[in-house]
Design a protein around this motif. Structure first.
Motif, PDB file in Angstrom:
ATOM      1  N   ALA A 128      31.082  31.589  40.410  1.00  0.00           N
ATOM      2  CA  ALA A 128      31.397  31.901  39.007  1.00  0.00           C
ATOM      3  C   ALA A 128      30.200  32.549  38.317  1.00  0.00           C
ATOM      4  N   ALA A 129      28.974  32.128  38.645  1.00  0.00           N
ATOM      5  CA  ALA A 129      27.784  32.717  38.017  1.00  0.00           C
ATOM      6  C   ALA A 129      27.683  34.193  38.390  1.00  0.00           C
ATOM      7  N   SER A 130      28.011  34.515  39.626  1.00  0.00           N
ATOM      8  CA  SER A 130      27.973  35.911  40.067  1.00  0.00           C
ATOM      9  C   SER A 130      29.081  36.703  39.372  1.00  0.00           C
ATOM     10  N   ASP A 131      30.272  36.109  39.313  1.00  0.00           N
ATOM     11  CA  ASP A 131      31.384  36.786  38.617  1.00  0.00           C
ATOM     12  C   ASP A 131      31.034  37.016  37.145  1.00  0.00           C
ATOM     13  N   ASP A 132      30.432  36.000  36.508  1.00  0.00           N
ATOM     14  CA  ASP A 132      30.088  36.122  35.082  1.00  0.00           C
ATOM     15  C   ASP A 132      29.050  37.219  34.861  1.00  0.00           C
ATOM     16  N   ALA A 133      28.034  37.272  35.748  1.00  0.00           N
ATOM     17  CA  ALA A 133      26.985  38.301  35.607  1.00  0.00           C
ATOM     18  C   ALA A 133      27.598  39.694  35.742  1.00  0.00           C
ATOM     19  N   GLN A 134      28.533  39.818  36.688  1.00  0.00           N
ATOM     20  CA  GLN A 134      29.190  41.126  36.884  1.00  0.00           C
ATOM     21  C   GLN A 134      29.994  41.500  35.647  1.00  0.00           C
ATOM     22  N   GLN A 135      30.769  40.560  35.120  1.00  0.00           N
ATOM     23  CA  GLN A 135      31.639  40.875  33.977  1.00  0.00           C
ATOM     24  C   GLN A 135      30.847  41.118  32.696  1.00  0.00           C
ATOM     25  N   ALA A 136      29.610  40.588  32.668  1.00  0.00           N
ATOM     26  CA  ALA A 136      28.782  40.778  31.468  1.00  0.00           C
ATOM     27  C   ALA A 136      27.881  42.004  31.601  1.00  0.00           C
ATOM     28  N   GLY A 137      27.931  42.654  32.773  1.00  0.00           N
ATOM     29  CA  GLY A 137      27.128  43.862  32.979  1.00  0.00           C
ATOM     30  C   GLY A 137      25.666  43.574  33.236  1.00  0.00           C
ATOM     31  N   GLN A 138      25.350  42.347  33.572  1.00  0.00           N
ATOM     32  CA  GLN A 138      23.954  41.955  33.816  1.00  0.00           C
ATOM     33  C   GLN A 138      23.585  42.208  35.272  1.00  0.00           C
ATOM     34  N   PHE A 139      23.576  43.463  35.652  1.00  0.00           N
ATOM     35  CA  PHE A 139      23.171  43.840  36.999  1.00  0.00           C
ATOM     36  C   PHE A 139      22.820  45.328  37.010  1.00  0.00           C
ATOM     37  N   ASP A 140      21.927  45.683  37.917  1.00  0.00           N
ATOM     38  CA  ASP A 140      21.597  47.094  38.169  1.00  0.00           C
ATOM     39  C   ASP A 140      22.558  47.613  39.232  1.00  0.00           C
ATOM     40  N   TRP A 141      22.516  46.916  40.376  1.00  0.00           N
ATOM     41  CA  TRP A 141      23.426  47.198  41.487  1.00  0.00           C
ATOM     42  C   TRP A 141      24.142  45.905  41.875  1.00  0.00           C
ATOM     43  N   GLU A 142      25.336  46.031  42.455  1.00  0.00           N
ATOM     44  CA  GLU A 142      26.035  44.841  42.973  1.00  0.00           C
ATOM     45  C   GLU A 142      26.756  45.186  44.269  1.00  0.00           C
ATOM     46  N   VAL A 143      26.686  44.268  45.220  1.00  0.00           N
ATOM     47  CA  VAL A 143      27.524  44.374  46.430  1.00  0.00           C
ATOM     48  C   VAL A 143      28.811  43.623  46.118  1.00  0.00           C
ATOM     49  N   ARG A 144      29.927  44.337  46.134  1.00  0.00           N
ATOM     50  CA  ARG A 144      31.187  43.723  45.700  1.00  0.00           C
ATOM     51  C   ARG A 144      32.305  43.965  46.707  1.00  0.00           C
ATOM     52  N   ARG A 145      33.082  42.927  46.957  1.00  0.00           N
ATOM     53  CA  ARG A 145      34.294  43.080  47.771  1.00  0.00           C
ATOM     54  C   ARG A 145      35.359  43.670  46.864  1.00  0.00           C
ATOM     55  N   GLN A 146      35.979  44.690  47.300  1.00  0.00           N
ATOM     56  CA  GLN A 146      36.877  45.453  46.432  1.00  0.00           C
ATOM     57  C   GLN A 146      38.184  44.733  46.132  1.00  0.00           C
ATOM     58  N   GLY A 147      38.830  45.187  45.061  1.00  0.00           N
ATOM     59  CA  GLY A 147      40.091  44.587  44.634  1.00  0.00           C
ATOM     60  C   GLY A 147      41.289  45.254  45.282  1.00  0.00           C
ATOM     61  N   SER A 148      42.494  44.806  44.887  1.00  0.00           N
ATOM     62  CA  SER A 148      43.732  45.307  45.510  1.00  0.00           C
ATOM     63  C   SER A 148      44.006  46.758  45.144  1.00  0.00           C
ATOM     64  N   GLU A 149      43.381  47.274  44.073  1.00  0.00           N
ATOM     65  CA  GLU A 149      43.648  48.657  43.667  1.00  0.00           C
ATOM     66  C   GLU A 149      43.240  49.641  44.756  1.00  0.00           C
ATOM     67  N   MET A 150      42.241  49.256  45.583  1.00  0.00           N
ATOM     68  CA  MET A 150      41.797  50.185  46.630  1.00  0.00           C
ATOM     69  C   MET A 150      42.731  50.176  47.834  1.00  0.00           C
ATOM     70  N   VAL A 151      43.547  49.121  47.928  1.00  0.00           N
ATOM     71  CA  VAL A 151      44.489  49.008  49.057  1.00  0.00           C
ATOM     72  C   VAL A 151      45.836  49.595  48.657  1.00  0.00           C
ATOM     73  N   SER A 152      46.336  49.121  47.513  1.00  0.00           N
ATOM     74  CA  SER A 152      47.716  49.492  47.138  1.00  0.00           C
ATOM     75  C   SER A 152      47.771  50.585  46.072  1.00  0.00           C
ATOM     76  N   VAL A 153      46.705  50.787  45.348  1.00  0.00           N
ATOM     77  CA  VAL A 153      46.673  51.700  44.193  1.00  0.00           C
ATOM     78  C   VAL A 153      47.589  51.221  43.072  1.00  0.00           C
ATOM     79  N   VAL A 154      48.784  50.778  43.378  1.00  0.00           N
ATOM     80  CA  VAL A 154      49.735  50.425  42.319  1.00  0.00           C
ATOM     81  C   VAL A 154      49.431  49.056  41.712  1.00  0.00           C
ATOM     82  N   GLN A 155      48.660  48.191  42.448  1.00  0.00           N
ATOM     83  CA  GLN A 155      48.307  46.880  41.905  1.00  0.00           C
ATOM     84  C   GLN A 155      46.881  46.937  41.368  1.00  0.00           C
ATOM     85  N   GLY A 156      46.695  46.728  40.073  1.00  0.00           N
ATOM     86  CA  GLY A 156      45.347  46.806  39.500  1.00  0.00           C
ATOM     87  C   GLY A 156      44.924  48.228  39.219  1.00  0.00           C
TER      88      GLY A 156
END
Ligand code: BQZ
Length: 689
Positions: free
Chosen positions: A529-557
Motif C-alpha cells: 500500500a505504501a508503494s501504491d500510495d507513493a505512485q498515486q501521489a506522484g512521489q517518484f522519479d521513476w517506477e518499475v510497475r506491473r502494467q494494468g489490464s488496459e495493455m492486454v485488452s485495451v477495452v478494460q481501463g
C-alpha cells in the motif's frame, strides 16, 4: 524553470556534432518476435447468453444446515424470500463440471494486508481476490476471456439489462430487483447514487482502483429514475466503451445504509475518518458478494462465510456459492505460489517469473496436489518516468530537474537503449518465458500491430552519445554525469513494490544498467500500500510497475492508456494548478484514446490503436522492460474451473474463474472449514451468527 533546465536548454545550443550524429543515426531496429510459448489450454468461446440469464425459477434450494439451523429456527427467512425476483442463473452447459454440491473452502494466500472494509472510500482489503469477491459491480468483465471476439461486451451483473436512447446520449440501466445486501437490507439505486454522488463525484474521496469523474467521460451525469432504474447521460453518442468502466474496480457500489452515516456530508466526520470508519476488526460488513468477512486475525488470516442473501443460483435453483468458506492467509505473494504447489494453499496467480521453474518442477509430478496451466503473455513491466513538471507530488529541486529530463525524448531514448532487455528477462528466469517488450500494447493481444511498434534496441554507446548531447557530462570525475554548467550529479530515485520480488529485481537490474551510463539511480523500495500510495501521489522519479489490464485488452481501463483526465494516468497527473502539462505527443495520445472511446466501429478502432502504438513506442512514453505469461495454479479437488482461464486479462483469475460456481465433489472435500455450519452475523457483530 530550474537552473539545470535552463542549462539543459543552454546545452541544447551546445548541440555538439555528437548529438546531431546520434540523433541523425536511426536508433530503431527489428523487434524480435517473442519466443514461441503455447498457452497450455484454450478457452471454449461462447456467447454471454450461454453463460447466464436472469429469470425466476420454480424452486430454490440451500445447504440443508441453513434450512434446519437458520430458517426453521426463524433466524432467517426462507431462501425464496432471500432471493431477488429474477436471480442471476448460471447455465449448466457452460459449467465445465455441471451442477455442483455444497461444501468445502478455498484457501487463498495473499501478500497484501487489509486497511479496512471501505472499498469505495479508498481502503484496500489486501488484494488477492478479497475485494473482487466482496464487491459486485454494475457489469462484469473477468469471464469475457471466453466470449467470442465479435460478441465482446461487458456482461450484465448488478445491472441486469440496459438500453440506449435513440440519439445514443442516454443509457437507461435496470438493476437487479429485490436483491439484498448480506445483512438482508435491500440493494437499490440509492446505493448506486451514493457511490456516484458522494464518492466518485466528490473529489475528496479516492475510491480504491481509482474511479474519477473522467473515468465515465467528462461531463457525464447519472440520475436515479426509480428504485431499480438509473440513467446515464453522456456528451458523446453511444460511448459503449464506458460499460467496461462500470465493471470491477471502478463501479462497485458499497452499502449506503452503513457507509453514508459516516460520510462527511451526512456527519461531523472528516474525510479521513470516513475512509477509516470500518477497520479490519469490524466484522460482517454488508456485501453483495458471495462471502462475508466473519473473522480477522492480524498478519494471520481473514475468514469469510457464505452470504445467505447471495442473488445468484444454478439452473436447479441452488443458491450459490457452493463453497461455504473462503480463507485469505496473510503472508507473501511468493508464499502464495509455494503453498499452492505444495497443496497447503488452493490458488495462485503464478505471476513472478522467478518462481516458474520450481512451480513447474513441483506440479509436474502425478502426485502434485495442484494443476498449473500457463496462459498467454499478459504480465508486463515498464519503467515509468514521472512526466509532470507542474508540481504533481510536490517535487523538490532535485526531483524537478529529473522531471525535466524525463520530459526530454532523447533522455528517455537513452534510458531505453541502455537497458539490455534480453539480459533483464533472463535475470528473472531462463527459457522461453520472457519476451523483449518495447512498451505499448502487448504482442499477442487483440489490438497489437507489430508494424506500428517502434523498437530501439540495446545500444549503450548511442545512449552515452545522447546524454553527452544533452550536456550531461561527468564534470567532477566521480563517474556520475553532472547537470550542465558544473551542476550537481544526476541522481534519480526508482520506486518499486517490495511485495513482489520481480518488481525489486527488475529495479535492481535497471539500477545496474544505468551505472555504465553514468547515472546514479537510487532504490526507493516500499511495501504494498505504501508503494501504491507513493505512485498515486506522484512521489517518484521513476517506477518499475506491473502494467494494468488496459495493455492486454485495451477495452478494460481504456482511460488509463493516456492522461485523458487529471488522475487517470499512472505517471502523469495534474499538478498544483489542477492541469496536466501534456507533452505534444501525449496530447495526440489523449486525442487518439478519446477517439477510440467515442467510436464502436471496429475498423476505426484498429486504426486508432495502431496510431496509439506508434505514438507510444516512438516517443518512449514509458520504457518497456519485459513481458511474460502467467500460470493459474489451482488445487486439483476443485471443479468448474473454466478451460483457458488466464490469470490476467480483463481482470484477475479470482474474477475470471467465477468462484461462486466453483465446487468440490463430495468425495474430494477437505475438512478445512473453520466455522462449519455458521452464517455471518449482524454488521459489526463479533463474527458468525
Ligand atoms: C491478483 C490481484 C487481485 C493491484 C494487486 C496488487 C496491488 C495493486 C493488483 C494478483 C494482487 C495479486 O495484485 O498480485 O495476482 O491476485 O491482487 O486483486 O498488486 O498492490 O494495487 O492493482 O491487482
Amino acid at each position: 524553470m530550474t537552473r539545470h533546465a535552463m542549462a539543459l536548454g543552454g546545452a541544447g545550443l551546445m548541440l555538439g556534432i555528437s548529438l546531431l550524429a546520434v540523433q541523425a543515426q536511426d536508433l530503431t531496429g527489428e523487434l524480435p518476435d517473442p519466443p514461441a510459448f503455447a498457452a497450455q489450454s484454450e478457452p471454449n468461446f461462447v456467447s454471454i447468453s450461454d453463460i447466464l440469464e436472469f429469470k425466476a425459477l420454480p424452486e430454490y434450494h440451500e445447504p440443508a444446515w441453513v434450512t434446519s439451523k437458520y430458517v426453521d429456527t426463524g433466524k432467517l427467512p426462507p431462501v425464496a424470500e432471500r432471493l431477488p425476483k429474477e436471480p442471476m442463473v448460471y447455465k449448466t452447459a457452460n459449467m465445465p463440471d455441471g451442477i455442483g454440491v455444497y461444501g468445502d473452502t478455498m484457501r487463498h494466500v495473499i501478500g497484501g494486508r487489509p486497511e479496512g472494509w471501505n472499498y469505495i472510500g479508498g481502503q484496500s482489503q489486501g488484494w488477492g481476490g478479497i475485494d473482487i469477491g466482496l464487491s459486485e459491480c454494475l457489469t462484469r468483465t473477468g469471464p469475457l476471456f471466453e466470449v467470442k471476439a465479435d460478441e465482446l461486451e461487458p456482461m450484465p451483473n448488478l445491472a441486469k439489462s440496459w438500453e440506449w436512447s435513440e440519439d445514443g446520449h442516454e443509457l437507461t440501466m435496470h438493476l437487479i430487483e429485490g436483491a439484498k445486501w448480506s445483512d438482508g437490507v435491500p440493494f437499490n439505486a440509492d446505493d448506486v447514487m451514493f457511490y456516484w454522488n458522494d464518492n466518485v463525484m466528490d473529489t475528496n474521496v479516492s475510491p480504491l482502483n481509482g474511479a474519477t469523474p473522467e473515468t465515465f467521460g467528462v461531463g457525464t451525469t447519472l440520475e436515479k429514475v426509480d428504485d431499480y432504474t438509473i440513467k446515464w447521460t453522456f456528451k458523446d453518442a453511444k460511448p459503449a466503451q464506458y460499460l467496461y468502466a462500470m465493471a470491477y474496480g471502478t463501479f462497485c457500489p458499497g452499502p449506503a445504509h452503513i457507509l453514508k452515516p459516516q460520510h462527511p456530508k451526512y456527519s461531523s466526520n472528516t474525510y479521513e475518518q470516513y475512509k477509516n470508519a470500518f477497520p479490519p476488526e469490524y466484522m460482517d460488513i454488508p456485501v453483495m458478494g458471495a462471502w462475508v468477512p466473519v473473522e480477522y486475525r492480524p498478519d494471520d488470516i481473514i475468514v469469510m462465510r457464505r452470504n445467505p442473501y447471495y442473488w445468484k443460483v444454478d439452473e436447479a435453483g441452488n443458491q450459490l456459492p457452493y463453497l461455504n468458506e473462503m480463507h485469505y492467509r496473510l503472508s507473501t505473494w511468493a508464499d502464495r505460489d509455494v503453498q499452492a504447489v505444495a497443496g497447503s494453499g488452493d490458488f495462485s496467480n503464478l505471476e513472478q517469473a522467478e518462481s516458474f521453474v520450481e512451480a513447474l518442477k513441483r506440479s509436474a509430478e502425478d502426485s502434485a496436489p495442484a494443476r498449473l496451466q500457463f496462459g498467454a503473455r499478459t504480465i508486463g513491466y515498464t519503467l515509468d518516468m514521472n512526466l509532470s513538471a507542474n508540481g504533481w507530488g510536490e517535487p523538490d529541486a532535485r526531483a524537478t530537474s529529473v522531471r525535466e529530463l524525463n520530459r526530454n525524448l532523447d533522455f528517455r531514448k537513452a534510458i531505453s537503449i541502455a537497458i539490455d532487455r534480453q539480459r533483464l528477462g533472463e535475470s528473472l528466469v531462463r527459457g522461453p518465458f520472457t519476451a523483449i517488450y518495447p512498451g505499448g500494447l502487448y504482442a499477442g493481444t487483440a489490438y497489437y500491430d507489430k508494424a506500428s511498434t517502434v523498437y530501439y534496441p540495446y545500444n549503450l554507446g548511442a545512449a552515452k552519445g545522447l546524454l553527452d548531447g544533452l550536456g550531461l557530462k561527468d564534470t567532477d570525475g566521480n563517474g556520475i554525469r553532472n547537470y550542465p554548467d558544473g551542476g550537481s550529479d544526476v541522481e534519480i530515485t526508482i520506486l518499486a513494490d517490495t511485495a513482489y520480488g520481480t518488481n525489486t529485481n527488475l529495479a535492481a537490474g535497471v539500477i545496474a544498467m544505468m551505472e555504465p551510463l553514468g547515472l546514479r539511480v537510487i532504490a526507493n523500495f516500499q511495501q504494498g500500500a505504501a508503494s501504491d500510495d507513493a505512485q498515486q501521489a506522484g512521489q517518484f522519479d521513476w517506477e518499475v510497475r506491473r502494467q494494468g489490464s488496459e495493455m492486454v485488452s485495451v477495452v478494460q481501463g481504456t482511460a488509463a492508456l493516456a492522461p485523458t483526465g487529471p488522475r487517470t494516468s499512472y505517471f502523469h497527473r495534474a499538478g498544483s494548478d489542477g492541469t496536466v502539462d501534456l507533452l505534444p505527443f501525449e496530447q495526440e495520445m489523449v486525442d487518439t484514446v478519446n477517439a477510440f472511446i467515442a467510436t464502436s466501429d471496429n475498423a476505426e478502432r484498429t486504426e486508432l490503436m495502431k496510431k496509439y502504438q506508434k505514438l507510444y513506442t516512438e516517443n518512449v512514453y514509458s520504457v518497456g522492460l519485459t513481458q511474460y505469461p502467467g500460470a493459474l495454479i489451482i488445487n486439483k479437488r476443485f471443479a468448474n474451473i473454466p478451460e483457458g482461464a488466464p490469470i490476467f486479462m480483463f481482470n484477475w483469475a479470482e474474477d475470471n474463474i467465477i468462484r461462486e460456481r466453483v465446487f468440490v465433489p463430495e468425495d474430494k472435500q477437505g475438512n478445512y472449514e473453520l466455522h462449519p455450519e455458521t452464517l455471518p452475523g449482524a454488521p459489526g457483530s463479533d463474527g458468525v451468527m
